[in-house]
Scaffold this motif. Structure first.
Motif, PDB file in Angstrom:
ATOM      1  N   SER A 332      59.069  38.261  87.717  1.00  0.00           N
ATOM      2  CA  SER A 332      60.335  37.698  87.254  1.00  0.00           C
ATOM      3  C   SER A 332      61.320  38.781  86.820  1.00  0.00           C
ATOM      4  CB  SER A 332      60.140  36.679  86.150  1.00  0.00           C
ATOM      5  OG  SER A 332      61.290  35.848  86.060  1.00  0.00           O
ATOM      6  N   LEU A 333      62.478  38.346  86.400  1.00  0.00           N
ATOM      7  CA  LEU A 333      63.597  39.263  86.151  1.00  0.00           C
ATOM      8  C   LEU A 333      64.700  38.504  85.427  1.00  0.00           C
ATOM      9  CD1 LEU A 333      66.184  38.771  88.579  1.00  0.00           C
ATOM     10  CD2 LEU A 333      64.049  38.789  89.812  1.00  0.00           C
ATOM     11  N   GLY A 334      65.711  39.266  85.010  1.00  0.00           N
ATOM     12  CA  GLY A 334      66.926  38.628  84.512  1.00  0.00           C
ATOM     13  C   GLY A 334      66.907  38.252  83.045  1.00  0.00           C
ATOM     14  N   GLY A 335      65.839  38.575  82.333  1.00  0.00           N
ATOM     15  CA  GLY A 335      65.804  38.275  80.906  1.00  0.00           C
ATOM     16  C   GLY A 335      66.399  39.411  80.093  1.00  0.00           C
ATOM     17  N   VAL A 336      66.610  39.170  78.808  1.00  0.00           N
ATOM     18  CA  VAL A 336      67.171  40.201  77.932  1.00  0.00           C
ATOM     19  C   VAL A 336      66.219  41.384  77.778  1.00  0.00           C
ATOM     20  CG1 VAL A 336      68.721  38.695  76.654  1.00  0.00           C
ATOM     21  CG2 VAL A 336      66.345  38.932  75.890  1.00  0.00           C
ATOM     22  N   GLU A 337      64.913  41.154  78.010  1.00  0.00           N
ATOM     23  CA  GLU A 337      63.947  42.240  77.872  1.00  0.00           C
ATOM     24  C   GLU A 337      63.700  42.899  79.227  1.00  0.00           C
ATOM     25  OE1 GLU A 337      62.569  38.777  77.006  1.00  0.00           O
ATOM     26  OE2 GLU A 337      62.967  38.896  79.137  1.00  0.00           O
ATOM     27  N   SER A 338      63.464  44.201  79.216  1.00  0.00           N
ATOM     28  CA  SER A 338      63.247  44.930  80.457  1.00  0.00           C
ATOM     29  C   SER A 338      61.854  44.660  81.011  1.00  0.00           C
ATOM     30  CB  SER A 338      63.409  46.434  80.203  1.00  0.00           C
ATOM     31  OG  SER A 338      64.749  46.723  79.883  1.00  0.00           O
ATOM     32  N   LEU A 339      61.783  44.533  82.350  1.00  0.00           N
ATOM     33  CA  LEU A 339      60.495  44.318  83.019  1.00  0.00           C
ATOM     34  C   LEU A 339      60.364  45.281  84.193  1.00  0.00           C
ATOM     35  CD1 LEU A 339      60.381  40.390  83.250  1.00  0.00           C
ATOM     36  CD2 LEU A 339      59.278  41.832  81.528  1.00  0.00           C
ATOM     37  N   VAL A 340      59.108  45.616  84.516  1.00  0.00           N
ATOM     38  CA  VAL A 340      58.837  46.421  85.703  1.00  0.00           C
ATOM     39  C   VAL A 340      57.901  45.618  86.594  1.00  0.00           C
ATOM     40  CG1 VAL A 340      56.979  47.667  84.484  1.00  0.00           C
ATOM     41  CG2 VAL A 340      57.961  48.634  86.585  1.00  0.00           C
ATOM     42  N   ASN A 341      58.084  45.764  87.899  1.00  0.00           N
ATOM     43  CA  ASN A 341      57.322  44.972  88.859  1.00  0.00           C
ATOM     44  C   ASN A 341      56.944  45.871  90.044  1.00  0.00           C
ATOM     45  OD1 ASN A 341      56.661  42.674  90.706  1.00  0.00           O
ATOM     46  ND2 ASN A 341      58.673  43.117  91.563  1.00  0.00           N
ATOM     47  N   TYR A 342      55.745  45.656  90.551  1.00  0.00           N
ATOM     48  CA  TYR A 342      55.278  46.394  91.730  1.00  0.00           C
ATOM     49  C   TYR A 342      55.288  45.401  92.897  1.00  0.00           C
ATOM     50  CZ  TYR A 342      52.285  49.374  94.614  1.00  0.00           C
ATOM     51  OH  TYR A 342      51.782  50.155  95.640  1.00  0.00           O
ATOM     52  N   PRO A 343      56.405  45.331  93.640  1.00  0.00           N
ATOM     53  CA  PRO A 343      56.612  44.226  94.585  1.00  0.00           C
ATOM     54  C   PRO A 343      55.485  44.021  95.588  1.00  0.00           C
ATOM     55  CG  PRO A 343      58.628  45.500  94.363  1.00  0.00           C
ATOM     56  CD  PRO A 343      57.560  46.250  93.625  1.00  0.00           C
ATOM     57  N   SER A 344      54.947  45.115  96.180  1.00  0.00           N
ATOM     58  CA  SER A 344      54.025  44.913  97.296  1.00  0.00           C
ATOM     59  C   SER A 344      52.777  44.143  96.879  1.00  0.00           C
ATOM     60  CB  SER A 344      53.676  46.236  97.968  1.00  0.00           C
ATOM     61  OG  SER A 344      52.895  47.031  97.115  1.00  0.00           O
ATOM     62  N   GLU A 345      52.432  44.181  95.584  1.00  0.00           N
ATOM     63  CA  GLU A 345      51.260  43.404  95.158  1.00  0.00           C
ATOM     64  C   GLU A 345      51.584  42.319  94.149  1.00  0.00           C
ATOM     65  OE1 GLU A 345      47.643  45.469  94.256  1.00  0.00           O
ATOM     66  OE2 GLU A 345      47.991  46.914  95.870  1.00  0.00           O
ATOM     67  N   MET A 346      52.866  42.230  93.760  1.00  0.00           N
ATOM     68  CA  MET A 346      53.216  41.184  92.787  1.00  0.00           C
ATOM     69  C   MET A 346      54.189  40.194  93.430  1.00  0.00           C
ATOM     70  SD  MET A 346      53.317  43.629  89.384  1.00  0.00           S
ATOM     71  CE  MET A 346      53.961  42.403  88.251  1.00  0.00           C
ATOM     72  N   THR A 347      55.490  40.374  93.202  1.00  0.00           N
ATOM     73  CA  THR A 347      56.457  39.379  93.708  1.00  0.00           C
ATOM     74  C   THR A 347      56.433  39.199  95.227  1.00  0.00           C
ATOM     75  OG1 THR A 347      58.097  41.150  93.638  1.00  0.00           O
ATOM     76  CG2 THR A 347      58.148  39.551  91.847  1.00  0.00           C
ATOM     77  N   HIS A 348      56.111  40.263  95.965  1.00  0.00           N
ATOM     78  CA  HIS A 348      56.187  40.171  97.427  1.00  0.00           C
ATOM     79  C   HIS A 348      54.814  40.182  98.102  1.00  0.00           C
ATOM     80  CE1 HIS A 348      60.299  40.813  96.343  1.00  0.00           C
ATOM     81  NE2 HIS A 348      60.705  40.634  97.585  1.00  0.00           N
ATOM     82  N   ALA A 349      53.772  39.878  97.333  1.00  0.00           N
ATOM     83  CA  ALA A 349      52.424  39.841  97.917  1.00  0.00           C
ATOM     84  C   ALA A 349      52.353  38.799  99.036  1.00  0.00           C
ATOM     85  CB  ALA A 349      51.394  39.536  96.832  1.00  0.00           C
ATOM     86  N   SER A 350      53.133  37.715  98.909  1.00  0.00           N
ATOM     87  CA  SER A 350      53.047  36.631  99.904  1.00  0.00           C
ATOM     88  C   SER A 350      53.626  37.038 101.255  1.00  0.00           C
ATOM     89  CB  SER A 350      53.753  35.369  99.390  1.00  0.00           C
ATOM     90  OG  SER A 350      55.151  35.544  99.380  1.00  0.00           O
ATOM     91  N   VAL A 351      54.400  38.121 101.308  1.00  0.00           N
ATOM     92  CA  VAL A 351      55.002  38.516 102.595  1.00  0.00           C
ATOM     93  C   VAL A 351      54.336  39.766 103.184  1.00  0.00           C
ATOM     94  CG1 VAL A 351      57.217  37.402 102.227  1.00  0.00           C
ATOM     95  CG2 VAL A 351      56.911  39.748 101.431  1.00  0.00           C
ATOM     96  N   ARG A 352      53.196  40.153 102.599  1.00  0.00           N
ATOM     97  CA  ARG A 352      52.484  41.296 103.193  1.00  0.00           C
ATOM     98  C   ARG A 352      52.050  40.949 104.605  1.00  0.00           C
ATOM     99  NH1 ARG A 352      48.970  43.499  98.502  1.00  0.00           N
ATOM    100  NH2 ARG A 352      47.752  41.712  99.107  1.00  0.00           N
ATOM    101  N   GLY A 353      52.196  41.911 105.502  1.00  0.00           N
ATOM    102  CA  GLY A 353      51.804  41.651 106.881  1.00  0.00           C
ATOM    103  C   GLY A 353      52.898  40.961 107.680  1.00  0.00           C
TER     104      GLY A 353
END
Ligand SMILES: *Cc1c(COP(=O)(O)O)cnc(C)c1O
Length: 386
Positions: A332-353
């Motif tokens: 997720s994203l867009g909140g007042v608190e800072s976040l870090v994300n590793y897309p290839s295994e988190m947010t974008h895991a569903s589009v691997r391959g």
């Protein structure tokens, strides 16, 4: 305060749809935590509400507000961004139809269109949205019904030309849908550039506090809005009253939050650009970004999202993502608190391959509104010594 759309954005964000409560004078419209409504006589409703799947006054506030913020006619609020997306897809498509979408849209959008709608006979083509000739070539005459645009895109912050894509889509009879989640209406108004429908995950900047899921649609065309409203009622993916209320509360500070998100992100982008461990910073506010000029024209700010490519590959990216304290490792994203994300295994895991796969040396930052000096210190401490 009335619903006058004559006001400017920052005023609308606080007042649109939000008259004080006429019985008590409460400044804030209440949370109508009710499923049903007493009728005067059979079918003779007291205030136009019958059952909360069809309508709820707290949801009405949010729906009026969303329409006002995007400068559109009809606003609809949903339980999540994907529920909003599913509704507009169903309102337009029939089995056999085809969707053209960006090759770096939100992974869940691709999954919804490809897996869920795909099973019902919907076909899709993913394409580089900055290449207008490629987009045109992907359109199948008579079969393509939707052009799905996300800008800035996730996670590489590609910028697509909404006006040019809308003109192209309309020439071929497509409905042009823009996912405006990353910019928010504080920074970008897709309908003003010619788009037909705006989609939001209100979970992100509109809610703004990482405490509620939600989605929104803003539609100008009356007939399309009627179809989407019917699906919202008949299938029931609606925003709950408390969720709608929290989102409305979040939206009040949208403009000031986006200003700080944008200034913090720019400072961080410039700072990290100089670091030897980082191969590339993806942020539309940097003059080197390929979409910078277009973003400067199309948006009124560059937003709080940026991504980094690490020279040290996946290992360096993972270590960095797991080493920070203020930047918490989360989707997720867009909140007042800072976040870090590793897309290839988190947010974008569903589009691997798939063609939408994200490189494994990419880390995405959702820059919050904390003091930027503290954020930079947190980032620096997680990077190898320069
Ligand atoms: C999160 C997100 C969505 C999906 O929204 P949910 O509220 O998680 O269902 C859609 N598009 C973009 C760009 C997103 O970031």
């Amino acid at each position: 305060m009335t619903d006058s759309t004559a006001h400017n954005f920052d005023t609308l964000a606080i007042h649109a749809g939000q008259a004080f409560d006429p019985t008590t004078g409460a400044v804030i419209p209440p949370i109508y935590q009710t499923s049903t409504y007493v009728q005067n006589s059979i079918g003779n409703l007291k205030g136009g509400y019958e059952y909360s799947r069809g309508g709820n006054p707290t949801r009405t506030v949010l729906e009026t507000l969303l329409a006002a913020l995007e400068g559109g006619k009809h606003g609809l609020a949903f339980a999540s961004g994907l529920a909003a997306e599913d509704t507009i897809l169903r309102a337009i498509l029939a089995p056999g139809d085809h969707v053209v979408l960006g090759n770096d849209v939100y992974g869940g959008t691709h999954r919804l269109i490809n897996k869920i709608h795909g099973a019902w006979g919907i076909r899709n083509t993913t394409v580089e949205m900055s290449d207008l000739a490629a987009v045109e070539a992907a359109i199948i005459p008579g079969e393509s019904k939707i052009l799905w645009v996300e800008t800035p895109s996730n996670p590489l912050m590609k910028i697509s030309d909404i006006a040019a894509l809308s003109a192209l889509g309309h020439r071929h009879g497509l409905v042009v849908i823009v996912d405006n989640t990353f910019a928010s209406p504080a920074l970008q108004h897709p309908l003003a550039h010619g788009a037909d429908v705006v989609v939001h995950s209100t979970t992100k900047y509109l809610g703004g506090h990482s405490d509620v899921l939600g989605g929104g649609l803003v539609i100008n065309d009356d007939e399309l809005a009627e179809k989407a409203t019917f699906i919202q009622f008949a299938a029931g993916p609606v925003a709950a009253p408390l969720d709608a209320w929290l989102t409305v509360r979040g939206i009040k500070t949208l403009s000031v939050r986006m200003e700080r998100h944008s200034s913090n992100a720019l400072a961080i982008a410039k700072h990290l650009q100089a670091h030897p461990a980082i191969e590339r910073v993806y942020y539309p506010g940097l003059p080197e970004h390929p979409g910078h000029e277009l973003a400067a024209k199309q948006m009124s700010g560059f937003g709080g999202m940026l991504s980094l490519a690490f020279r040290g590959g996946a290992a360096a990216a993972r270590t960095f993502a797991e080493s920070m304290h203020l930047f918490q490792l989360a989707e997720s994203l867009g909140g007042v608190e800072s976040l870090v994300n590793y897309p290839s295994e988190m947010t974008h895991a569903s589009v691997r391959g798939t063609e939408l796969e994200v490189a494994d040396n990419i880390v995405r930052l959702s820059v919050g509104i904390e003091d930027v000096r503290d954020l930079i210190a947190d980032l620096d401490a997680a990077l190898p010594a320069a």
